[in-house]
Design a protein around this motif. Structure first.
Motif, mmCIF file in Angstrom:
data_model
loop_
_atom_site.group_PDB
_atom_site.id
_atom_site.type_symbol
_atom_site.label_atom_id
_atom_site.label_comp_id
_atom_site.label_asym_id
_atom_site.label_seq_id
_atom_site.Cartn_x
_atom_site.Cartn_y
_atom_site.Cartn_z
ATOM 1 N N SER A 136 0.709 -1.112 0.104
ATOM 2 C CA SER A 136 -0.235 0.084 -0.021
ATOM 3 C C SER A 136 0.724 1.348 -0.084
ATOM 4 O O SER A 136 0.435 2.261 -0.811
ATOM 5 N N ASP A 179 4.045 1.551 -1.070
ATOM 6 C CA ASP A 179 4.785 1.540 -2.325
ATOM 7 C C ASP A 179 3.917 2.161 -3.284
ATOM 8 O O ASP A 179 4.233 2.886 -4.357
ATOM 9 N N ALA A 180 2.629 1.471 -3.485
ATOM 10 C CA ALA A 180 1.778 1.949 -4.499
ATOM 11 C C ALA A 180 1.481 3.487 -4.402
ATOM 12 O O ALA A 180 1.438 4.297 -5.390
ATOM 13 N N LEU A 181 1.194 3.975 -3.196
ATOM 14 C CA LEU A 181 1.242 5.464 -3.038
ATOM 15 C C LEU A 181 2.455 6.230 -3.635
ATOM 16 O O LEU A 181 1.963 7.266 -4.185
ATOM 17 N N GLU A 206 4.626 5.214 -5.873
ATOM 18 C CA GLU A 206 4.934 5.134 -7.181
ATOM 19 C C GLU A 206 3.742 5.826 -8.119
ATOM 20 O O GLU A 206 4.027 6.206 -9.197
ATOM 21 N N ARG A 207 2.432 5.945 -7.600
ATOM 22 C CA ARG A 207 1.412 6.448 -8.348
ATOM 23 C C ARG A 207 1.238 7.889 -8.259
ATOM 24 O O ARG A 207 0.470 8.574 -9.023
ATOM 25 N N ALA A 208 1.719 8.466 -7.094
ATOM 26 C CA ALA A 208 1.419 9.878 -6.842
ATOM 27 C C ALA A 208 2.807 10.537 -6.963
ATOM 28 O O ALA A 208 4.023 10.431 -6.311
ATOM 29 N N ALA A 209 2.811 11.440 -8.084
ATOM 30 C CA ALA A 209 4.327 12.097 -8.490
ATOM 31 C C ALA A 209 4.901 12.737 -7.218
ATOM 32 O O ALA A 209 6.142 12.799 -7.348
ATOM 33 N N ARG A 264 8.943 8.219 -0.885
ATOM 34 C CA ARG A 264 8.734 7.030 -0.515
ATOM 35 C C ARG A 264 9.060 7.245 1.397
ATOM 36 O O ARG A 264 9.785 7.975 1.728
#
Length: 258
Positions: free
Chosen positions: A157, A159-161, A163-166, A170
């Motif tokens: 969860s 990592d997805a945030l 990777e998908r929000a410019a 991290r």
């Protein structure tokens, strides 16, 4: 000595038992391209660091959710430890009655956890394993495995945030003291961690209600896996953290099948 392997998507957790006593446990990354010799050297080095003689191993058992790793791992066990490993899967005695539509679909790690918790606690159970995925398993007092739920793990969860929000960084999974945070990193930490705790508690409460309709009253909630302490510290539904549940389950299944 008994050598046990729990192969997950992110890590391999392994341990050494003498009788029912866990002498040592280790964690190494799951690296599919490794050869049997590379695994062998790594594991023997762990034995050396623990001042254990790998030649004293006279049995091995493996549960795995990563099929691509099994050829190298099984070959390593045969070559370096000179034993034939038991592989948790169809045909292996567990003492658990799987009520899944297709019992072969149940992950080996979920079966192993169910075996250990049933043997240890002898009561209705909800078992939560915080791994790459988080699994919730409902087990009856008589060892009936009813099924459960699977969610993305908390690291997935986070990592997805990222990777998908410019513009989002991290982050480290550290729990802030509040959910009204004054910087981006803590705001993300609060949302991910406290949001995940809320998800866990809701699923457990829903499972308890459904288990009651099955005649399984007041199930005991056991958490295991690397991030169980982080979530259990704020959860209102987790009764116990059992960090070695999977390794103990492997030992119990070995005893049933040796």
């Amino acid at each position: 000595m008994l050598l046990v392997f729990d192969v997950g998507n992110t890590n391999i957790v392994l341990g050494v038992f003498e009788g029912d006593r866990l002498l040592v446990d280790w964690r190494m990354s799951t690296n599919i391209p490794r050869t049997a010799d590379e695994y062998g050297i790594s594991v023997i080095n762990l034995f050396d660091k623990a001042e254990l003689d790998y030649r004293d191993v006279d049995a091995a058992i493996v549960s795995s959710v990563v099929p691509n790793i099994m050829y190298s791992l099984e070959h390593m066990i045969r070559k370096y430890f000179r034993v034939e490993p038991i592989i948790v899967g169809p045909g292996v005695k567990t003492g658990i009655n799987i009520k899944y539509d297709n019992p072969k679909e149940v992950g080996a790690d979920r079966i192993v956890n169910a075996v250990a918790a049933h043997e240890k606690y002898k009561k209705p159970l909800i078992i939560i394993d915080f791994g790459t995925a988080t699994t919730f398993c409902a087990v009856g007092a008589n060892g009936d495995y009813y099924g459960g739920a699977i969610t993305p793990g908390i690291k997935i969860s986070a990592d997805a945030l990222f990777e998908r929000a410019a513009k989002l960084p991290r982050i480290e999974l550290v729990k802030p003291n509040t959910v009204i945070c004054k910087n981006t990193v803590q705001s993300m930490q609060a949302g991910i961690i406290y949001g995940y705790i809320g998800q866990v508690d809701y699923i457990v409460k829903r499972m308890k209600s459904e288990m009651k309709r099955l005649g399984e009253d007041n199930p005991f909630v056991v958490a295991t896996g690397g991030l169980s302490k982080l979530i259990a510290s704020e959860s209102t539904t987790i009764d116990k953290i059992d960090p070695y549940l999977t390794l103990e389950g492997l030992r119990i299944i070995y005893e049933k099948n040796k």
